[in-house]
Write an enzyme that holds these catalytic residues in place. Structure first.
Site, mmCIF file in Angstrom:
data_model
loop_
_atom_site.group_PDB
_atom_site.id
_atom_site.type_symbol
_atom_site.label_atom_id
_atom_site.label_comp_id
_atom_site.label_asym_id
_atom_site.label_seq_id
_atom_site.Cartn_x
_atom_site.Cartn_y
_atom_site.Cartn_z
ATOM 1 N N ASP A 7 0.867 -1.184 0.000
ATOM 2 C CA ASP A 7 0.000 0.000 0.000
ATOM 3 C C ASP A 7 0.906 1.236 0.000
ATOM 4 O OD1 ASP A 7 0.862 0.356 2.611
ATOM 5 O OD2 ASP A 7 -1.135 0.238 3.518
ATOM 6 N N CYS A 64 2.942 -3.450 4.031
ATOM 7 C CA CYS A 64 2.169 -2.253 4.363
ATOM 8 C C CYS A 64 2.908 -1.572 5.518
ATOM 9 C CB CYS A 64 0.706 -2.584 4.680
ATOM 10 S SG CYS A 64 0.426 -3.667 6.086
ATOM 11 N N THR A 66 2.560 -1.816 8.798
ATOM 12 C CA THR A 66 2.915 -2.787 9.845
ATOM 13 C C THR A 66 3.103 -4.210 9.321
ATOM 14 O OG1 THR A 66 0.587 -3.259 10.211
ATOM 15 C CG2 THR A 66 1.590 -1.533 11.595
ATOM 16 N N HIS A 97 8.410 -25.025 8.663
ATOM 17 C CA HIS A 97 7.343 -25.674 9.447
ATOM 18 C C HIS A 97 5.947 -25.490 8.861
ATOM 19 C CE1 HIS A 97 9.660 -26.055 13.505
ATOM 20 N NE2 HIS A 97 10.517 -25.946 12.505
ATOM 21 N N HIS A 133 4.914 -31.811 10.214
ATOM 22 C CA HIS A 133 4.526 -30.492 9.708
ATOM 23 C C HIS A 133 3.453 -30.621 8.625
ATOM 24 C CE1 HIS A 133 7.392 -28.661 12.256
ATOM 25 N NE2 HIS A 133 8.467 -29.105 11.613
HETATM 26 C C1 RB5 Z 1 -1.786 2.713 6.558
HETATM 27 O O1 RB5 Z 1 -1.771 3.890 7.309
HETATM 28 C C2 RB5 Z 1 -1.663 1.503 7.493
HETATM 29 O O2 RB5 Z 1 -2.816 1.370 8.258
HETATM 30 C C3 RB5 Z 1 -1.376 0.254 6.695
HETATM 31 O O3 RB5 Z 1 -0.245 0.442 5.928
HETATM 32 C C4 RB5 Z 1 -1.121 -1.009 7.501
HETATM 33 O O4 RB5 Z 1 -0.169 -0.804 8.490
HETATM 34 C C5 RB5 Z 1 -2.298 -1.742 7.968
HETATM 35 O O5 RB5 Z 1 -2.223 -2.793 8.618
#
Ligand code: RB5
Length: 149
Positions: A7, A64, A66, A97, A133
């Protein structure tokens, strides 16, 4: 073929990973996004997850802010085992695994150097093919069969 998607929060890291994989000789299919304009990560998670579930691509990488939203969305696609990793031990172990077929990373979580090492562990580590596994992954598939349409 490795599918990749991100993203707006992870465009830079996606491009770096793409270049890194290409320099290592991997073919990469980029499912976007392609600008820093705000987008919704599930749309890109779906594109990459579908390309892996349909076996058009062998593995997928989703990035993304996180890595969490991408992994949540990708794991809603039947046949996808997406592992959200912020360390190399997990990236290696999830291949050995869990036979993870998609990796999720957070650009706001890991630095570029660590991200590339995680990617290398993910693409270079084979599944163990160990009976215990395989049995456990089969049980994940049974859960999918019970709850997915
Ligand atoms: C975008 O601000 C953020 O929410 C997205 O990149 C991500 O971290 C969502 O899980």
């Amino acid at each position: 073929m490795i599918a990749i998607g991100c993203d707006h929060a992870a465009l830079k890291l996606k491009n770096t990973i793409k270049e890194h994989l290409a320099s290592r000789g991997f073919e990469v299919e980029d499912f976007g996004c392609f600008t820093e304009q705000s987008v919704d990560y599930p749309e890109y998670a779906l594109k990459v997850a579908e390309s892996v579930a349909s076996k058009k691509c062998d593995k997928g990488i989703l990035i993304c802010g996180t890595g969490i939203g991408m992994s949540m969305a990708a794991n809603k696609v039947k046949g996808v085992r997406c592992a959200h990793c912020s360390d190399t031990f997990s990236a290696k172990a999830t291949r050995q695994h869990n036979d993870a077929n998609v990796l999720a990373l957070g650009e706001r979580v890991v630095g570029v150097g660590l991200a590339l090492e995680i990617v290398d562990c993910f693409v270079d580590t084979p599944f163990s093919n160990d009976a215990r596994h395989i049995r456990r992954i089969d049980k994940i598939t049974q859960i999918e069969d019970k709850y997915f349409k």
